[in-house]
Scaffold this active site. Sequence first.
Site, PDB file in Angstrom:
ATOM      1  N   SER A 121      49.202  39.725  33.639  1.00 44.80           N
ATOM      2  CA  SER A 121      49.753  39.736  34.992  1.00 44.80           C
ATOM      3  C   SER A 121      51.086  40.464  35.110  1.00 44.80           C
ATOM      4  O   SER A 121      51.412  40.985  36.168  1.00 44.80           O
ATOM      5  CB  SER A 121      49.884  38.307  35.505  1.00 44.80           C
ATOM      6  OG  SER A 121      50.644  37.513  34.611  1.00 44.80           O
ATOM      7  N   LYS A 141      44.230  37.078  45.188  1.00 51.92           N
ATOM      8  CA  LYS A 141      44.789  38.367  44.783  1.00 51.92           C
ATOM      9  C   LYS A 141      43.953  39.488  45.390  1.00 51.92           C
ATOM     10  O   LYS A 141      44.069  39.752  46.582  1.00 51.92           O
ATOM     11  CB  LYS A 141      44.926  38.398  43.274  1.00 51.92           C
ATOM     12  CG  LYS A 141      46.099  37.466  42.894  1.00 51.92           C
ATOM     13  CD  LYS A 141      46.213  37.076  41.472  1.00 51.92           C
ATOM     14  CE  LYS A 141      47.403  36.103  41.336  1.00 51.92           C
ATOM     15  NZ  LYS A 141      47.395  35.347  40.105  1.00 51.92           N
ATOM     16  N   HIS A 178      43.529  39.243  37.717  1.00 49.68           N
ATOM     17  CA  HIS A 178      43.957  40.573  38.175  1.00 49.68           C
ATOM     18  C   HIS A 178      42.920  41.649  37.889  1.00 49.68           C
ATOM     19  O   HIS A 178      43.172  42.825  38.150  1.00 49.68           O
ATOM     20  CB  HIS A 178      45.291  40.946  37.529  1.00 49.68           C
ATOM     21  CG  HIS A 178      46.394  40.003  37.879  1.00 49.68           C
ATOM     22  ND1 HIS A 178      47.146  40.121  39.031  1.00 49.68           N
ATOM     23  CD2 HIS A 178      46.841  38.888  37.251  1.00 49.68           C
ATOM     24  CE1 HIS A 178      48.017  39.132  39.086  1.00 49.68           C
ATOM     25  NE2 HIS A 178      47.856  38.372  38.016  1.00 49.68           N
TER      26      HIS A 178
END
Length: 396
Positions: free
Chosen positions: A183, A243, A211
């Site tokens: 991250s 995200k 991610h």
Amino acid sequence: MRRDPATLEGALAQLEAAQLRRTRLTLAPLGHDGRRIVVPGTGELTDFASNDYLGLARHPALARALAECAAAGGTGSGAAHLVSGHGPEHAALEEELAAFTARERALLFSTGYMANLAVLATFAGRGEQVLLDRLSHASLIDGARLSGATLRRYPHADAAAAARLAGGYPRHTSLLATDGVFSMDGDLAPLPELAQAARAARAWLAVDDAHGLGVVGTSGGGTLEHFGLDAEAVPVLIGTLGKAFGCFGAFVAGSRALIEYLMQKARTYIYTTALPQPVAAATRAALRLAQTEGWRRARVLELTARFRRAAAAGGVALVPSATPIQPVLCDSPGQALAAQQALAQRGFWVAAIRPPTVPAGSARLRVTLSAAHTEREVDALAEALAVLIRAGGAAG
Ligand SMILES: *Cc1c(COP(=O)(O)O)cnc(C)c1O
């Protein structure tokens, strides 16, 4: 030590003196397109600090799905999933997430943090060993602690060290867990080698692809798709929905038995109110867009490459990362904070990342790209960073 107010004030003053005290700004979104924000006292900025990689967080289709679901059935779930809080939007989203990840079943969680606590505490326990990368997300570390297993951390991305720890320790290794995309660094975990290490130790490999999903892999299937790994190599897959998917929540995907067992045992699933159904409805819209509008993934990766070219041309040293997470290393927390403020003056919001989010003694700016950015914004940020480095305001 008793935490009386004077002790707390003293500790806060120490954080301040070390330039490690965190501040929170109220940032108002500006419009449906792009990543423009309004910062009180500073003005309008372009946000290069969010994880909205595909530009879906403000998409009208998500807002519409959320509003329609709330209008039809209300907002709150009213109870935990196993009581009366589980609804048709949750059920449909779980099925769609299972299909998206090519797994038999998926289980929704309210946050990625809770999903990771669930996985670690359910599939590891006392007398066992859990292996984590040194740069693992905090929630994996906390999950390992909660599990009661012995936590051992191997040097970043060092699969050979992971294999040694797994094989050379008399205790049974139950889990090897890693971020898919790190991250704060943007690099990928060496998943094929980690899968091999896990297999040799008869441990499960769990990948937190917070991610990676939506961004990495030829169709946005994440780091597993990138490396061509199936459910046998990686039995436990964790994804987040706040995200790239622009909403909120998380899920764990796996075999039917694995998910059923998790549902029976995971305390962060059982003892908490179900995610609001309108959020699940919005996430379904996001998942559809992520899959049908492949241009979003292509776009954020193009902008990432463009940013790297422009930054390199301006003398900004970047670390190797092919994902939209682009760290710019700084010499100290103070320098990172000063750089953040200087960039804000020039119209860019970039996160200064300090310990304990990154190892003690280090600091960085964490630039994140989004499909919602324009070429002009990306070029201007690279230029502003170059100016800053020429002035000595960040490590070049
Ligand atoms: C953000 C993040 C999480 C936590 O997800 P939330 O849904 O925000 O709680 C977990 N793991 C990684 C790697 C993350 O970056």
